[in-house]
Design an enzyme around this catalytic site. Structure first.
Site, PDB file in Angstrom:
ATOM      1  N   GLY A  90       0.651  -5.629  10.995  1.00 63.87           N
ATOM      2  CA  GLY A  90       0.697  -4.773   9.820  1.00 63.87           C
ATOM      3  C   GLY A  90       0.953  -3.308  10.119  1.00 63.87           C
ATOM      4  O   GLY A  90       0.973  -2.488   9.209  1.00 63.87           O
ATOM      5  N   LYS A 121      -0.315 -10.827   6.588  1.00 64.56           N
ATOM      6  CA  LYS A 121      -0.045  -9.518   7.187  1.00 64.56           C
ATOM      7  C   LYS A 121      -1.396  -8.974   7.596  1.00 64.56           C
ATOM      8  O   LYS A 121      -2.251  -8.700   6.749  1.00 64.56           O
ATOM      9  CB  LYS A 121       0.609  -8.579   6.163  1.00 64.56           C
ATOM     10  CG  LYS A 121       0.726  -7.145   6.691  1.00 64.56           C
ATOM     11  CD  LYS A 121       1.261  -6.139   5.666  1.00 64.56           C
ATOM     12  CE  LYS A 121       1.308  -4.741   6.324  1.00 64.56           C
ATOM     13  NZ  LYS A 121       1.678  -3.676   5.402  1.00 64.56           N
ATOM     14  N   SER A 132       0.830  -1.203   0.000  1.00 71.81           N
ATOM     15  CA  SER A 132       0.000   0.000   0.000  1.00 71.81           C
ATOM     16  C   SER A 132       0.861   1.247   0.000  1.00 71.81           C
ATOM     17  O   SER A 132       0.604   2.192  -0.756  1.00 71.81           O
ATOM     18  CB  SER A 132      -0.927   0.003   1.226  1.00 71.81           C
ATOM     19  OG  SER A 132      -1.844  -1.063   1.131  1.00 71.81           O
ATOM     20  N   ASN A 133       1.900   1.273   0.840  1.00 75.60           N
ATOM     21  CA  ASN A 133       2.738   2.456   0.908  1.00 75.60           C
ATOM     22  C   ASN A 133       3.593   2.649  -0.335  1.00 75.60           C
ATOM     23  O   ASN A 133       4.183   3.697  -0.531  1.00 75.60           O
ATOM     24  CB  ASN A 133       3.618   2.407   2.160  1.00 75.60           C
ATOM     25  CG  ASN A 133       2.778   2.680   3.386  1.00 75.60           C
ATOM     26  OD1 ASN A 133       2.462   3.818   3.671  1.00 75.60           O
ATOM     27  ND2 ASN A 133       2.360   1.629   4.079  1.00 75.60           N
TER      28      ASN A 133
END
Lengths: 292, 292, 292, 292
Positions: free
Chosen positions: B188, B163, B44-45
């Site tokens: 996570g 995760k 996501s990051n």
């Protein structure tokens, strides 16, 4: 400062929906002999919501006079109105309560802004002769008390701690970080007792401790000894029975489990209904699997 | 078995919204010298959602070829369609990925019933040449993968772990309790790293480790040494900066913090906007307060 | 100004998960002969989320060239990145789209603040050669576009309307009250078509109109004639089948219903699974109960 | 059968937090001269949650004896316990109530399963000497009564209707579709009065009708005349003031608005706080903009 393990005791009712004081006495005697640090009377699991103020005070009087004097008694006094809440705080103190546990007003959710709740709690703290413990219980109230609010309230000398039943471990950590020295942050459910201790919780108020007071206290002991392995093992083992009596089947299951373990749970009060035979069997199986 | 600390690396972009490979190389070299066990590319990051499959694979190739060979590289390959997901898994494996991190399809939330998700993950697990790590990220997907589903999936030999970014520590405990021997449960988010370790998490994939890889790894070390006091102190200290870069201000703040700490964050990709000057100052202040 | 009834057409797939153009052609011909004002290609019901940009544009080209030229074609072009969204808007316009329907980016929910979404839509509106219709779909995106945002966007000459699938009739009323003259507020689901018309909606984009185009259009006609009694009767009758194909069983049920009614639904694309035999029977029964 | 417009009257309090009967009498006389079909005493806007059963019954007695005998009086009697609820139903009936409005128990949300609520309402319906109107108010209770439950309850001869304040217009339509002949479905908020009438609601219980009884009744009249244009215009005009007094600023704003319009709102009871000067100005401005 409050610390250790408390249990929010159930209130046994008769078939006629009056409090069964005989059963209550039996339970109080037994809890009094456990390593519990204290009890909470008129918590959520005590079905406080189903009792009038008059019924509540009679019960508080009885409990204080029939429980081990060496242990603490905290009384649930939160009502929707500020006036009724302060009334119950004063009366509970007069009857000998060590502290009061104050649920926030929550019916008018849209209006329960931070200012309104701050004023409410400050007023209660001023009026209560005994220390106030805040009770954050979003699952039932639909309101989560923000860390910023609790942080400000923790500065009041008569606001002694919080029972946080949000289940949000980051929020619980932030409460520990942001509240005043000597303010007690308690976990509100046995499902995350070890995680709460790991970030510095002072104690916990656990419905599960109605039926498993020794094991709940044992976890604190193991943690303090640094025995993380056994502590973790016990935490994981507790999850299933804890979920059953505090989540899936709720108070009627907690009462049924008490009956199975030599306590006397009694009837729940309507609209709550006693367990069906199938549900009782589930409770029995899970208790056996747990090892009792 | 996967364990330890991973970080989902950010993807630096240029002003023209193309990947800035120079900055990426710089960061990879630096992360490669930290005690991190590995990295996740296209998490996501990493703004995976803003890149086409073609762009993704080019990036994966670059990362694998420019990162410390002694550490692991996990590649985010989850897409809405099963077909595109399996395609990316195969390609990532061909490029040398150690494992793939698979976000569930989530756009058609009402249709993502347990059976549908089970079939999807089983299909992906069969197709993927490298182990699959499940990625539960309800904050972004709006879907929480039930413990019962993950438990069943953990029996597949090619599904290696999860995760869990739900932030629900009870659920994380249940995952540890209910998944197969050798299945890795990862936290996570750094906000609950210590609580996760306390209940037995095998590791964690932490956005915060982009900027604080040493301290994140230090927590695991302290925990393993039984130094609960220092571990707790570090956990509480991390909360503020962690919330800033993974919650309140998100990826643009994480990139700004990288810039401030000698990494090269680069631009976010639109619709994400770079921080305002005021926001940069907030990040700066919180980093200073943290002690860097 | 856009008005009347549109349907977001389904995309029939083959067993191999490629678009079944033969079935698409069949459906387009039939929809072309109904009183529908237009269609939306690549809406949620068109499984846009499961197609690459390349596949999307090929489909758009086919649809525009095989649909009744007297009716409008709106193309769903919303992507997570601003760049891909504007690319699809330009290409769709070049292929002859009358307008584009733009879903907001939503994966990074915490970062999709009003400013970010405003900048995104303004950028898209500037770039798109054809009018932009905003697509509010909180059930799938987890984001509800605030009335204040839509109100500001409605002032842009190239932002022509909104499809609101929130199901919040008060919000839909506020959109009508607060948006610019000539801005078209469309209902997004047949469950509240009459209520939406009653407060002044210009039209509706209805998945149900895939299978019941005549009845959906008939409701508008009845409403305009002031025949509230029949309109209400039809609205209530529609609820069950509408919930089945847009809620409970979703796209696979909509496709199955198409098959039952002489259209050609084709296969859904994985992870979506075709209906089980029991589910097909439910769809059949509800259609029969409806009276077809 | 219940129909038309009711208002849940506010309860004016003195500075000392006792009921201000002088102000109540003033308001009752004025409401009695409006076209309202009736009033609800001890609804949410009546701050029922802040009064004991004793205070409630004294108030009910006063209201019934001081209100226009040609109009109906419905009394809010819902409590957490079944026992207290039936007690209030009996007493209210004895004091002359035309019906009772029964909020579901909701504190133990996890335990309020359909069976529990069904048993509760059936028990109340059996015990109540006057018809029961169900009160669905998810915004305050956190519980939404499913259509399937209400449908079953509507078959009981002493359950006469429902006030649905969910704001879900599809659900309200389904209630109309699925409840027994003669069962009254009422809208619970003026924000969707016209949409509710359009799908067949028998009436509405509207906080807004405390201050705008004539306009609320006028909407029903316009709708019945088929004057959709004016009805819609009035609906849209009402949204802002309605949101202010039932949403954004709540009961204290409703009381302030009453004061401004020649009624006597009195003080709210703590924890509710009276409006600040700035907030009063907002109310004043919105009332002026509305045209009074």
């Amino acid at each position: 400062m409050f610390k250790g393990i408390y249990t929010p005791i159930v209130t046994p009712f008769t078939q006629e929906e009056t409090i069964d004081y005989g059963k209550m006495k039996h339970n109080l005697e037994r809890w009094g002999k456990t390593p519990l640090d204290g009890i909470v009377v008129l918590g959520s699991n005590g079905e406080f919501a189903y009792q009038t103020s008059e019924e509540k005070l009679k019960l508080v009087d009885f409990v204080i006079n029939n429980f081990n004097r060496d242990k603490k008694v905290i009384v649930g006094t939160g009502c929707e109105s500020t006036r009724e809440t302060t009334y119950l705080c004063r009366e509970a103190a007069a009857l000998g309560a060590d502290a009061v546990l104050v649920l926030p007003p929550h019916y008018y959710k849209g209006s329960m802004k931070e200012t309104v709740l701050y004023e409410h709690y400050m007023h209660v703290a001023e009026a209560s002769p005994v220390p106030v413990m805040i009770y954050n219980m979003p699952g039932n109230t639909g309101i989560n008390l923000p860390v910023s609010l609790v942080s400000r309230l923790s500065a009041h000398p008569n606001i002694a701690g919080i029972k946080d039943t949000s289940g949000n471990i980051v929020q619980l950590s932030e409460l520990i970080r942001d509240t005043a020295e000597g303010f007690s942050v308690f976990a509100g459910n046995a499902g995350y007792l070890l995680p709460a201790l790991s970030v510095g919780a002072a104690g916990a108020t656990l419905a599960l401790a109605n039926i498993l007071p020794e094991d709940c206290c044992r976890m604190v002991e193991l943690f303090n000894q640094g025995n993380m392995e056994e502590c973790r093992e016990l935490q994981l083992r507790m999850l299933e029975i804890n979920f059953l009596v505090t989540g899936k089947l709720g108070i009627p299951a907690l009462k049924a489990a008490l009956d199975m373990l030599g306590y006397q749970g009694g009837m729940p009060k309507r609209p709550l209904l006693p367990l069906s035979e199938d549900e009782r069997q589930i409770v029995k199986n899970v208790l056996e699997k747990y090892g009792i």
